[in-house]
Design an enzyme around this catalytic site. Structure first.
Site, PDB file in Angstrom:
ATOM      1  N   ASP A 166       0.838  -1.228  -0.069  1.00 58.47           N
ATOM      2  CA  ASP A 166       0.013  -0.006  -0.096  1.00 58.47           C
ATOM      3  C   ASP A 166       1.015   1.291  -0.083  1.00 58.47           C
ATOM      4  O   ASP A 166       1.576   1.369   1.037  1.00 58.47           O
ATOM      5  CB  ASP A 166      -0.922   0.188   1.488  1.00 58.47           C
ATOM      6  CG  ASP A 166      -1.568   1.283   1.200  1.00 58.47           C
ATOM      7  OD1 ASP A 166      -2.774   1.304   0.581  1.00 58.47           O
ATOM      8  OD2 ASP A 166      -1.461   2.005   1.779  1.00 58.47           O
ATOM      9  N   THR A 194       0.346   4.568   0.160  1.00 59.62           N
ATOM     10  CA  THR A 194       0.006   5.385   1.391  1.00 59.62           C
ATOM     11  C   THR A 194       0.923   4.999   2.752  1.00 59.62           C
ATOM     12  O   THR A 194       1.463   5.960   3.370  1.00 59.62           O
ATOM     13  CB  THR A 194      -1.223   5.918   1.779  1.00 59.62           C
ATOM     14  OG1 THR A 194      -1.777   6.292   0.591  1.00 59.62           O
ATOM     15  CG2 THR A 194      -1.524   7.048   2.575  1.00 59.62           C
ATOM     16  N   HIS A 228       4.911   5.523   6.529  1.00 61.12           N
ATOM     17  CA  HIS A 228       5.996   4.803   7.431  1.00 61.12           C
ATOM     18  C   HIS A 228       7.370   5.328   7.045  1.00 61.12           C
ATOM     19  O   HIS A 228       8.080   5.793   8.363  1.00 61.12           O
ATOM     20  CB  HIS A 228       6.261   3.473   6.512  1.00 61.12           C
ATOM     21  CG  HIS A 228       7.257   2.444   7.353  1.00 61.12           C
ATOM     22  ND1 HIS A 228       7.032   1.730   8.445  1.00 61.12           N
ATOM     23  CD2 HIS A 228       8.559   2.576   7.102  1.00 61.12           C
ATOM     24  CE1 HIS A 228       8.225   1.297   8.713  1.00 61.12           C
ATOM     25  NE2 HIS A 228       9.376   1.767   7.921  1.00 61.12           N
ATOM     26  N   GLU A 229       7.744   5.807   5.991  1.00 60.92           N
ATOM     27  CA  GLU A 229       9.074   6.442   5.779  1.00 60.92           C
ATOM     28  C   GLU A 229       9.123   8.014   6.591  1.00 60.92           C
ATOM     29  O   GLU A 229      10.065   8.284   7.080  1.00 60.92           O
ATOM     30  CB  GLU A 229       9.374   6.570   4.258  1.00 60.92           C
ATOM     31  CG  GLU A 229       9.762   5.203   3.449  1.00 60.92           C
ATOM     32  CD  GLU A 229      10.745   4.453   4.070  1.00 60.92           C
ATOM     33  OE1 GLU A 229      11.692   4.907   4.923  1.00 60.92           O
ATOM     34  OE2 GLU A 229      10.782   3.138   3.557  1.00 60.92           O
ATOM     35  N   HIS A 249       9.977   8.040  10.106  1.00 54.44           N
ATOM     36  CA  HIS A 249      11.532   7.968  10.263  1.00 54.44           C
ATOM     37  C   HIS A 249      11.861   9.343  10.594  1.00 54.44           C
ATOM     38  O   HIS A 249      12.675   9.619  11.409  1.00 54.44           O
ATOM     39  CB  HIS A 249      12.427   7.297   9.193  1.00 54.44           C
ATOM     40  CG  HIS A 249      12.286   5.947   9.166  1.00 54.44           C
ATOM     41  ND1 HIS A 249      12.326   4.879  10.194  1.00 54.44           N
ATOM     42  CD2 HIS A 249      11.890   5.074   8.217  1.00 54.44           C
ATOM     43  CE1 HIS A 249      12.131   3.598   9.964  1.00 54.44           C
ATOM     44  NE2 HIS A 249      11.901   3.572   8.771  1.00 54.44           N
ATOM     45  N   ASP A 286      12.255   1.388  12.993  1.00 52.93           N
ATOM     46  CA  ASP A 286      11.412   0.093  12.529  1.00 52.93           C
ATOM     47  C   ASP A 286      11.115  -0.802  13.726  1.00 52.93           C
ATOM     48  O   ASP A 286      11.812  -0.882  14.435  1.00 52.93           O
ATOM     49  CB  ASP A 286      12.099  -0.289  11.696  1.00 52.93           C
ATOM     50  CG  ASP A 286      12.337   0.149   9.946  1.00 52.93           C
ATOM     51  OD1 ASP A 286      11.175   0.558   9.547  1.00 52.93           O
ATOM     52  OD2 ASP A 286      13.391   0.450   9.352  1.00 52.93           O
TER      53      ASP A 286
END
Length: 227
Positions: free
Chosen positions: A156, A158, A163-164, A167, A173
């Site tokens: 997915d 989005t 997620h990125e 960071h 993670d």
């Protein structure tokens, strides 16, 4: 996988392979070149390690430094901490990037994301890269997120982007987490489409930007006063 920590550059994020970083990503709009020695956090859950946490801290600290130096140069700015990004070099993902910013802005209160045409604290890039998507910094306030075409078709898009972006905001993670945990990344598999941080992740970001940013700002203000 053992990750070799960089001398100057660190990469964190959703990489489909465990290859060690070489030169910059093979992007349509070429991302900044990286030194040969760099670290990558792979997409596979088994890629996590203590060194990954150090890599993530390097990225977060670089962004915080960039934001703090701007605030120190303009102490009268609004109280809300704003991290500016550029999506110019990732036109195919503009909607996902915008949606990711909206998600984070509605989830946390101590920091906000906003697009800027100049002077951004970090940038998004797109293209094809066997490493997949990842976030990278040179450790000196310059960072970017690379979004891989193939990976964003398999997973997915989005969720990958949010997620990125996590960071950038300081989150590491945690591949063993459930789908409800944004930073579990690809751990739950392609069927997971959740793009939202859970309550623990939201709380952590608010803490980081309340206390971590203040320390960076104090340092930047002290440096500015000595000029």
């Amino acid at each position: 996988m053992r990750i070799t920590l960089p001398l100057l550059s660190t990469a964190v994020g959703l990489g489909l392979t465990a290859a060690v970083l070489g030169t910059g990503p093979a992007a349509t709009a070429a991302a900044p070149q990286e030194p040969v020695r760099a670290a990558q956090l792979g997409y596979q859950p088994s890629a996590g390690s203590g060194e990954d946490a150090a890599a993530n801290r390097a990225f977060f600290e670089a962004v915080v430094k960039s934001v703090a130096e701007k605030r120190a140069a303009n102490p009268s700015a609004a109280a809300a901490v704003t991290v500016y990004y550029s999506a110019t070099n990732a036109p195919s993902f503009r909607s996902q990037i915008s949606r990711s910013a909206q998600i984070w802005n509605s989830s946390v209160s101590n920091v906000r994301l906003a697009e800027s045409s100049s002077g951004a604290d970090f940038a998004y890039y797109e293209g094809n890269d066997s490493r997949g998507s990842y976030a990278s910094t040179d450790g000196h306030g310059s960072g970017y997120i690379f979004l891989d075409y193939r990976q964003n078709q398999q997973y997915d898009s989005t969720r990958v982007t949010a997620h990125e972006t996590g960071h950038v905001l300081g989150l590491p993670d945690h591949y063993s987490g459930p789908c409800s945990e944004l930073m579990s990344g690809g751990g739950p598999g392609p069927s997971c489409t959740n793009p939202y941080p859970n309550s623990t992740e939201r709380s952590r970001v608010n803490q980081l930007w309340a206390y971590g940013f203040q320390a960076a700002l104090d340092k930047a203000l002290e440096k500015a006063s000595q000029r």
